[in-house]
Design an enzyme around this catalytic site. Structure first.
Site, PDB file in Angstrom:
ATOM      1  N   LYS A  96       0.839  -1.208   0.000  1.00  0.00           N
ATOM      2  CA  LYS A  96       0.000   0.000   0.000  1.00  0.00           C
ATOM      3  C   LYS A  96       0.873   1.257   0.000  1.00  0.00           C
ATOM      4  CE  LYS A  96      -0.330   0.004   5.029  1.00  0.00           C
ATOM      5  NZ  LYS A  96      -1.130  -0.429   6.191  1.00  0.00           N
ATOM      6  N   ARG A  98     -11.046   0.668  14.088  1.00  0.00           N
ATOM      7  CA  ARG A  98     -11.058   1.066  12.680  1.00  0.00           C
ATOM      8  C   ARG A  98     -12.029   0.131  11.961  1.00  0.00           C
ATOM      9  NH1 ARG A  98      -5.177   1.482   9.810  1.00  0.00           N
ATOM     10  NH2 ARG A  98      -5.772  -0.541   8.974  1.00  0.00           N
ATOM     11  N   TYR A 108      14.441  31.428   1.498  1.00  0.00           N
ATOM     12  CA  TYR A 108      13.258  32.231   1.825  1.00  0.00           C
ATOM     13  C   TYR A 108      13.240  32.616   3.306  1.00  0.00           C
ATOM     14  CZ  TYR A 108      11.266  30.689  -2.630  1.00  0.00           C
ATOM     15  OH  TYR A 108      11.029  30.444  -3.954  1.00  0.00           O
TER      16      TYR A 108
HETATM   17  C1  LIG Z   1      -0.397  -1.267   6.999  1.00  0.00           C
HETATM   18  C2  LIG Z   1      -0.931  -2.554   7.409  1.00  0.00           C
HETATM   19  C3  LIG Z   1      -0.075  -3.643   7.614  1.00  0.00           C
HETATM   20  C4  LIG Z   1       1.436  -3.512   7.564  1.00  0.00           C
HETATM   21  O1  LIG Z   1       1.913  -2.742   8.645  1.00  0.00           O
HETATM   22  P1  LIG Z   1       3.472  -2.545   8.890  1.00  0.00           P
HETATM   23  O2  LIG Z   1       3.563  -1.958  10.258  1.00  0.00           O
HETATM   24  O3  LIG Z   1       3.934  -1.577   7.849  1.00  0.00           O
HETATM   25  O4  LIG Z   1       4.121  -3.857   8.751  1.00  0.00           O
HETATM   26  C5  LIG Z   1      -0.658  -4.872   7.866  1.00  0.00           C
HETATM   27  N1  LIG Z   1      -1.994  -5.018   7.962  1.00  0.00           N
HETATM   28  C6  LIG Z   1      -2.846  -3.978   7.788  1.00  0.00           C
HETATM   29  C7  LIG Z   1      -4.301  -4.211   7.897  1.00  0.00           C
HETATM   30  C8  LIG Z   1      -2.344  -2.722   7.519  1.00  0.00           C
HETATM   31  O5  LIG Z   1      -3.191  -1.692   7.362  1.00  0.00           O
END
Ligand SMILES: *Cc1c(COP(=O)(O)O)cnc(C)c1O
Length: 393
Positions: A42, A143, A285
């Site tokens: 992601k 969440r 700046y």
């Molecule tokens: C982002 C995420 C992960 C990975 O988290 P990391 O701390 O980057 O390893 C795993 N599961 C879910 C549902 C996430 O949103």
């Protein structure tokens, strides 16, 4: 229209394929041979670049986790183009009913996290499609996901009658507080809640006991063995970054020795100009910096547009020839000005390292994030998608 590409004097990211593979291997050995290691892609692959990281992750990991339907479909397109075997792909983010149908058609799994799955059922039936879904349980993050109360009230019961079109392949949850602490009492309450909700689903919708379970992200995969279940969903640490200092400390205690994680990313920028500014000159700046003596500066064509945080103004340094060079004055949209008086001996073009190693020195994402009062997760995901990326061995 996409963003016009930057010129040849722009900053660039180098991505180390061998570092990535070593990080996957570290998780394989930590998690144990029977467990699968999934890669989270992601946030433009944590800012490293989705299209650059996908071939590496596809080859090295057992499953891929993405946030948007488009990313899931992009994995299938990549496989078709490469004639590569299909990996398990799960869209962990929000999906509309129409997107569930599209993903089912492409053989990409998606998450059912609330009652809205209802809307997809008739659409799937009309198309004669079966969607593979993973049930997200909210065990304490607050969440997405079914809370215990929702399950008890029957919010997931309709899945039993929708079995012809919704195949529940897995059950997942996500931790709230694994990287901020060195004791995992809150995570333990989440594990308990997960077990209880799983049982409840067995009773209410006949969920088989063998259904795949997954819970651990990087931190839990490292420091909380009972959370590893069937597959771990590793994000930040596959890119070679520790989730936090607390996780690193805990890992030393839990694992005995620290797995070696290798940062995948190096960020460099060639100079636009190198020149002397006489003592008394103002820099940048707001005239927040004034040269106390004659100063050789390098103007670097990189700034906050590219993801170099403006909050790091007055604190950050970059590396030139293995030497620390302070960033003078404010970080600008497209420029940084750095003091290279002692790092070079002339005004020839140079290359600065913004993140990564140069000689004996290195600047980690944690360090740059710290200067900017944020975390490395945010820092790397905000690296501009337009910055050229290159995979190196
Ligand atoms: C982002 C995420 C992960 C990975 O988290 P990391 O701390 O980057 O390893 C795993 N599961 C879910 C549902 C996430 O949103």
């Amino acid at each position: 229209m996409s963003v016009p590409s930057p010129g040849s004097l722009s900053s660039r990211l180098e991505l180390s394929a061998s570092a990535f593979r070593a990080n996957v291997a570290a998780f394989r050995s930590t998690a144990g041979a029977t467990r699968r290691v999934g890669a989270v892609l992601k946030g433009n692959a944590y800012g490293h670049g989705f299209s650059e990281m996908l071939p590496l992750a596809h080859a090295a990991a057992d499953a891929l986790y993405v946030i948007t339907p488009g990313e899931g479909l992009a994995v299938r397109a990549f496989e078709a183009q490469q004639s590569a075997a299909r990996r398990d792909v799960l869209v962990i983010g929000a999906t509309s009913a129409a997107e569930v149908v599209e993903l089912a058609e492409a053989g990409v799994d998606c998450v059912v996290a609330d009652g809205s799955y209802d809307a997809a059922v008739p659409l799937l039936r009309a198309r004669g499609l079966e969607a593979s879904v993973h049930l997200h349980l909210d065990t304490g993050l607050g969440r997405e996901g079914f809370t215990r109360q929702q399950l008890e009230a029957g919010a997931a019961d309709g899945l039993a009658a929708a079995r012809d079109v919704l195949n529940v392949k897995g059950v997942l949850s996500h931790f709230a507080n694994t990287e901020d602490v060195t004791e995992q009492s809150y995570a333990s309450t989440q594990l308990d809640a997960f077990a209880r909700s799983f049982e409840l689903l067995q009773q209410r919708i006949g969920l088989p006991a063998t259904t795949q379970r997954h819970f651990a992200a990087s931190a839990a995969a490292l420091v909380l063995p009972p959370s590893r279940f069937d597959v771990v969903r590793v994000g930040i640490s596959l890119y070679g970054l520790w989730p936090s200092t607390e996780t690193r400390l805990s890992a030393k205690v839990v694992l005995g020795e620290l797995p070696a994680l290798h940062p995948v990313l190096t960020w460099r920028c060639p100079s636009q100009v190198v020149k002397w500014l006489p003592a008394g000159s103002y820099v940048g700046y707001g005239c927040t910096w004034r040269c106390g003596s004659d100063t050789r500066v390098a103007v670097l064509p990189v700034g906050y547009w590219d993801g170099y945080p403006r909050l790091a103004s007055g604190k950050a340094h970059v590396l030139v020839n293995g030497k620390r060079c302070p960033v003078l004055g404010r970080v600008m949209m497209n420029h940084l000005i750095v003091d290279v008086t002692h790092a070079v001996t002339n005004e020839a073009p140079l290359v600065a390292t913004l993140l990564g190693r140069d000689g004996d020195e290195s600047i980690s994402a944690e360090t740059l994030a710290g200067w900017a009062q944020t975390i490395h997760y945010e820092l790397v995901t905000r690296l501009g998608a337009h910055v050229p990326r290159r995979v190196v061995e």
